[in-house]
Design a protein around this motif. Sequence first.
Motif, PDB file in Angstrom:
ATOM      1  N   ASN A  75      15.901  25.621 -39.540  1.00  0.00           N
ATOM      2  CA  ASN A  75      16.213  26.725 -38.507  1.00  0.00           C
ATOM      3  C   ASN A  75      15.403  27.782 -38.863  1.00  0.00           C
ATOM      4  O   ASN A  75      14.856  27.890 -40.102  1.00  0.00           O
ATOM      5  CB  ASN A  75      17.527  27.362 -38.504  1.00  0.00           C
ATOM      6  N   VAL A  76      14.832  28.876 -37.910  1.00  0.00           N
ATOM      7  CA  VAL A  76      13.703  29.905 -38.310  1.00  0.00           C
ATOM      8  C   VAL A  76      14.451  31.194 -37.353  1.00  0.00           C
ATOM      9  O   VAL A  76      14.604  30.969 -36.295  1.00  0.00           O
ATOM     10  CB  VAL A  76      12.473  29.540 -37.677  1.00  0.00           C
ATOM     11  N   TRP A  77      14.611  32.139 -37.966  1.00  0.00           N
ATOM     12  CA  TRP A  77      14.890  33.555 -37.761  1.00  0.00           C
ATOM     13  C   TRP A  77      13.452  34.150 -37.620  1.00  0.00           C
ATOM     14  O   TRP A  77      12.917  34.420 -38.841  1.00  0.00           O
ATOM     15  CB  TRP A  77      16.180  34.177 -38.560  1.00  0.00           C
ATOM     16  N   ARG A  78      13.210  35.045 -36.698  1.00  0.00           N
ATOM     17  CA  ARG A  78      11.935  35.851 -36.954  1.00  0.00           C
ATOM     18  C   ARG A  78      12.122  37.060 -36.002  1.00  0.00           C
ATOM     19  O   ARG A  78      13.006  37.168 -35.083  1.00  0.00           O
ATOM     20  CB  ARG A  78      10.756  35.045 -36.047  1.00  0.00           C
ATOM     21  N   PRO A  79      11.252  38.196 -36.268  1.00  0.00           N
ATOM     22  CA  PRO A  79      11.392  39.293 -35.339  1.00  0.00           C
ATOM     23  C   PRO A  79      10.732  38.831 -33.856  1.00  0.00           C
ATOM     24  O   PRO A  79       9.763  38.082 -33.873  1.00  0.00           O
ATOM     25  CB  PRO A  79      10.327  40.375 -35.898  1.00  0.00           C
ATOM     26  N   PRO A  80      11.228  39.574 -32.733  1.00  0.00           N
ATOM     27  CA  PRO A  80      10.793  39.207 -31.377  1.00  0.00           C
ATOM     28  C   PRO A  80       9.087  39.452 -31.338  1.00  0.00           C
ATOM     29  O   PRO A  80       8.500  40.325 -32.098  1.00  0.00           O
ATOM     30  CB  PRO A  80      11.423  40.203 -30.369  1.00  0.00           C
ATOM     31  N   ALA A  81       8.589  38.459 -30.637  1.00  0.00           N
ATOM     32  CA  ALA A  81       7.006  38.634 -30.357  1.00  0.00           C
ATOM     33  C   ALA A  81       6.445  38.685 -31.778  1.00  0.00           C
ATOM     34  O   ALA A  81       5.550  39.626 -31.847  1.00  0.00           O
ATOM     35  CB  ALA A  81       6.826  39.829 -29.467  1.00  0.00           C
ATOM     36  N   ALA A  82       6.650  37.941 -32.560  1.00  0.00           N
ATOM     37  CA  ALA A  82       5.624  37.896 -33.899  1.00  0.00           C
ATOM     38  C   ALA A  82       4.741  37.048 -33.804  1.00  0.00           C
ATOM     39  O   ALA A  82       4.136  36.645 -35.091  1.00  0.00           O
ATOM     40  CB  ALA A  82       6.967  37.548 -34.982  1.00  0.00           C
ATOM     41  N   ASP A  83       4.198  36.514 -32.689  1.00  0.00           N
ATOM     42  CA  ASP A  83       3.376  35.340 -32.762  1.00  0.00           C
ATOM     43  C   ASP A  83       1.822  35.875 -33.493  1.00  0.00           C
ATOM     44  O   ASP A  83       1.285  35.101 -34.164  1.00  0.00           O
ATOM     45  CB  ASP A  83       2.952  34.911 -31.302  1.00  0.00           C
ATOM     46  N   ALA A  84       1.825  37.109 -33.100  1.00  0.00           N
ATOM     47  CA  ALA A  84       0.163  37.441 -33.789  1.00  0.00           C
ATOM     48  C   ALA A  84       0.280  38.084 -35.115  1.00  0.00           C
ATOM     49  O   ALA A  84      -0.770  38.424 -35.667  1.00  0.00           O
ATOM     50  CB  ALA A  84      -0.208  38.443 -32.965  1.00  0.00           C
ATOM     51  N   ALA A  85       1.484  38.221 -35.885  1.00  0.00           N
ATOM     52  CA  ALA A  85       1.553  38.758 -37.175  1.00  0.00           C
ATOM     53  C   ALA A  85       1.598  37.546 -38.275  1.00  0.00           C
ATOM     54  O   ALA A  85       1.783  36.498 -38.104  1.00  0.00           O
ATOM     55  CB  ALA A  85       2.949  39.634 -37.226  1.00  0.00           C
ATOM     56  N   GLY A 124       6.035  18.464 -33.389  1.00  0.00           N
ATOM     57  CA  GLY A 124       6.788  17.508 -32.692  1.00  0.00           C
ATOM     58  C   GLY A 124       7.050  17.652 -31.112  1.00  0.00           C
ATOM     59  O   GLY A 124       7.355  16.850 -30.456  1.00  0.00           O
ATOM     60  N   GLY A 125       6.677  18.794 -30.748  1.00  0.00           N
ATOM     61  CA  GLY A 125       6.698  19.236 -29.206  1.00  0.00           C
ATOM     62  C   GLY A 125       7.119  20.573 -29.204  1.00  0.00           C
ATOM     63  O   GLY A 125       6.910  21.601 -30.128  1.00  0.00           O
ATOM     64  N   ARG A 126       7.522  21.081 -28.089  1.00  0.00           N
ATOM     65  CA  ARG A 126       7.721  22.520 -27.871  1.00  0.00           C
ATOM     66  C   ARG A 126       9.322  22.738 -27.855  1.00  0.00           C
ATOM     67  O   ARG A 126      10.218  21.727 -27.791  1.00  0.00           O
ATOM     68  CB  ARG A 126       7.576  22.911 -25.981  1.00  0.00           C
ATOM     69  N   LEU A 127       9.788  23.856 -28.391  1.00  0.00           N
ATOM     70  CA  LEU A 127      11.008  24.324 -28.610  1.00  0.00           C
ATOM     71  C   LEU A 127      11.235  25.664 -27.945  1.00  0.00           C
ATOM     72  O   LEU A 127      10.239  26.501 -27.350  1.00  0.00           O
ATOM     73  CB  LEU A 127      11.046  24.862 -30.257  1.00  0.00           C
ATOM     74  N   ARG A 128      12.542  25.582 -27.378  1.00  0.00           N
ATOM     75  CA  ARG A 128      13.194  26.897 -26.685  1.00  0.00           C
ATOM     76  C   ARG A 128      14.215  27.497 -27.565  1.00  0.00           C
ATOM     77  O   ARG A 128      15.266  26.538 -27.829  1.00  0.00           O
ATOM     78  CB  ARG A 128      13.434  26.684 -25.252  1.00  0.00           C
ATOM     79  N   GLY A 129      13.950  28.551 -28.211  1.00  0.00           N
ATOM     80  CA  GLY A 129      15.187  29.088 -28.921  1.00  0.00           C
ATOM     81  C   GLY A 129      15.972  30.344 -28.048  1.00  0.00           C
ATOM     82  O   GLY A 129      16.083  30.065 -26.804  1.00  0.00           O
ATOM     83  N   GLU A 130      16.428  31.215 -28.794  1.00  0.00           N
ATOM     84  CA  GLU A 130      17.109  32.208 -28.113  1.00  0.00           C
ATOM     85  C   GLU A 130      16.618  33.620 -28.632  1.00  0.00           C
ATOM     86  O   GLU A 130      16.372  33.660 -29.989  1.00  0.00           O
ATOM     87  CB  GLU A 130      18.464  32.078 -28.090  1.00  0.00           C
ATOM     88  N   ARG A 131      16.733  34.667 -27.624  1.00  0.00           N
ATOM     89  CA  ARG A 131      16.713  36.207 -28.405  1.00  0.00           C
ATOM     90  C   ARG A 131      17.850  36.960 -28.127  1.00  0.00           C
ATOM     91  O   ARG A 131      18.504  36.657 -27.167  1.00  0.00           O
ATOM     92  CB  ARG A 131      15.263  36.558 -27.768  1.00  0.00           C
TER      93      ARG A 131
END
Length: 537
Positions: free
Chosen positions: A112-122, A37-44
């Motif tokens: 809603n999505v919870w993920r580990p930080p910097a999980a893009d490549a996993a 749908g577009g870009r999202l900005r979450g929080e860490r």
Amino acid sequence: MPRRFRLCLLLLGAAVVAACAQRPPAPPTAPEIAVDGGRLRGERGDGVEVFRGIPFAAPPVGGNRWRAPQPVTPWQGVREATAFGPDCMQLPFPGDAAPLGVTPAEDCLYLNVWRPPAADAAALPVLVWIYGGGYVNGGASPAVYDGSAFARDGVILVSFNYRVGRFGFFAHPALSAAAEGPLGNYGHMDQIAALQWVRRNIAAFGGDPGNVTVFGESAGGGSVLNLAIAPPAQGLFRRMAVMSGGGRSLMGPLRDLDIDRPGLPSAETVGMNFARGVGIAGTGPEALRALRALPAERVRGDLNLGSLMAAPAVAPTWAGGPFRDGPVVAATPEEAYAVRQAPLPVLIGSTSADIGFAFAADMEALFAPFGDAAARARALYDPDGSGDLRAVAARVGMDRTMTEPARYIAGRTTAAGGAAWLYRFGYVAEALRDRVPGAPHASEIPYVFQTLDARDGPAPSADDRAMAAAVHGYFVSFARDGDPDRAGLPHWPRYDAQQHALLEFGRTGAVTAGPDPWTERLDLIEAQAEAVSRDVD
């Protein structure tokens, strides 16, 4: 360089270092993700990244009320994804074990999505949560459903809203005549749309779309069972976990979309009852326009778990949840599992003081359905001879509604060559043991999510936290490896129909595996259920 000048430089460097040490650290960069749908900005923060309030379908309002989920309109720029979207329209239930965190609204199809930080490549395992609430209450915003603990353990957690009450499960001849797509079970259609969104987008969050586990409790668990056999949901998840989600049809036959049966009016008839109650007659386009023009509060009415239990008169205007529609719900799980050849791996169970229904005027009437085994059933369910109808009926009802149906699904899965793990959660928080005889319905949820601090009441004890770590650990292993058994925890054997092996989370903290101590009484419930099934056939 003169010695005095070098000394000045050293002192200046030390001053800079000291000033930097006193300066607060820079805030973490907000994570951004591109979805369809577009870009999202979450929080860490706190070791996880969270993206909340992501639309997975168009708002189901106006002409989209009582339609299958429609595509999201793409947005421009970066959408802030730091707050939950509204939970779906409902009348909140006082005393809910999972109170809503936001105000309900009809525009509610967000996830809603919870993920580990910097999980893009996993390629991380994915858990998708479906809340309960009797198909009339519930939402994704309650604090006990926070997915941070799963994300810290390397599992992506997705939660989402689905329409409940008359917004989610409704039929009317005017809707059928409009032929706008699948009819009736809009809440299940929302669940399927959310899973399709996960299939398309979860890789962008570092998740593996081929390693998705769906889990839910109560109506959420029942939804998982329905999705496992729903043709449009096939291939969208790999395994499932069902917490107090039933599995039998002992509460009565499934209602049909448009066929009235003796004592069981169709969903369309129920919808017409509701329409007449709000002053709308007819079955044509004018009736449909009038129904869609009703204020959301009027459609909602007084419907919630409390009103269903206190005022059965609401039943003629409420379909009761999912009904047989054909494309989405074609059969009950009991019917499907009786012939299913390739079931999904399942982790399934219930609590030791679960919810259940067994209506009887006296003890004789309660045990009469057991036939020749009535005396043995009475001895098993009332071993002390208390004659307390309410307490004994609760145990019988629990086994009919939750305990034996979970065993049934585990048994049918195993018989068809699949893998099943059966549990019973009996742990009672240390502060409650002097006044709570067993683990009530839904009490295992904060242990699964490791969100004990989100509950009302006394602070968790060390034993409570140890139990949460164990239960949570089993679910992490199941999502990651397809087997809940893990090193460092008591062995959880697969279910087998000979031993009826299960893992029991004991009242005071013991976790033990072995034959089910309730086997004999559940065998009597099974025999009763099979007799009912033969009578229906």
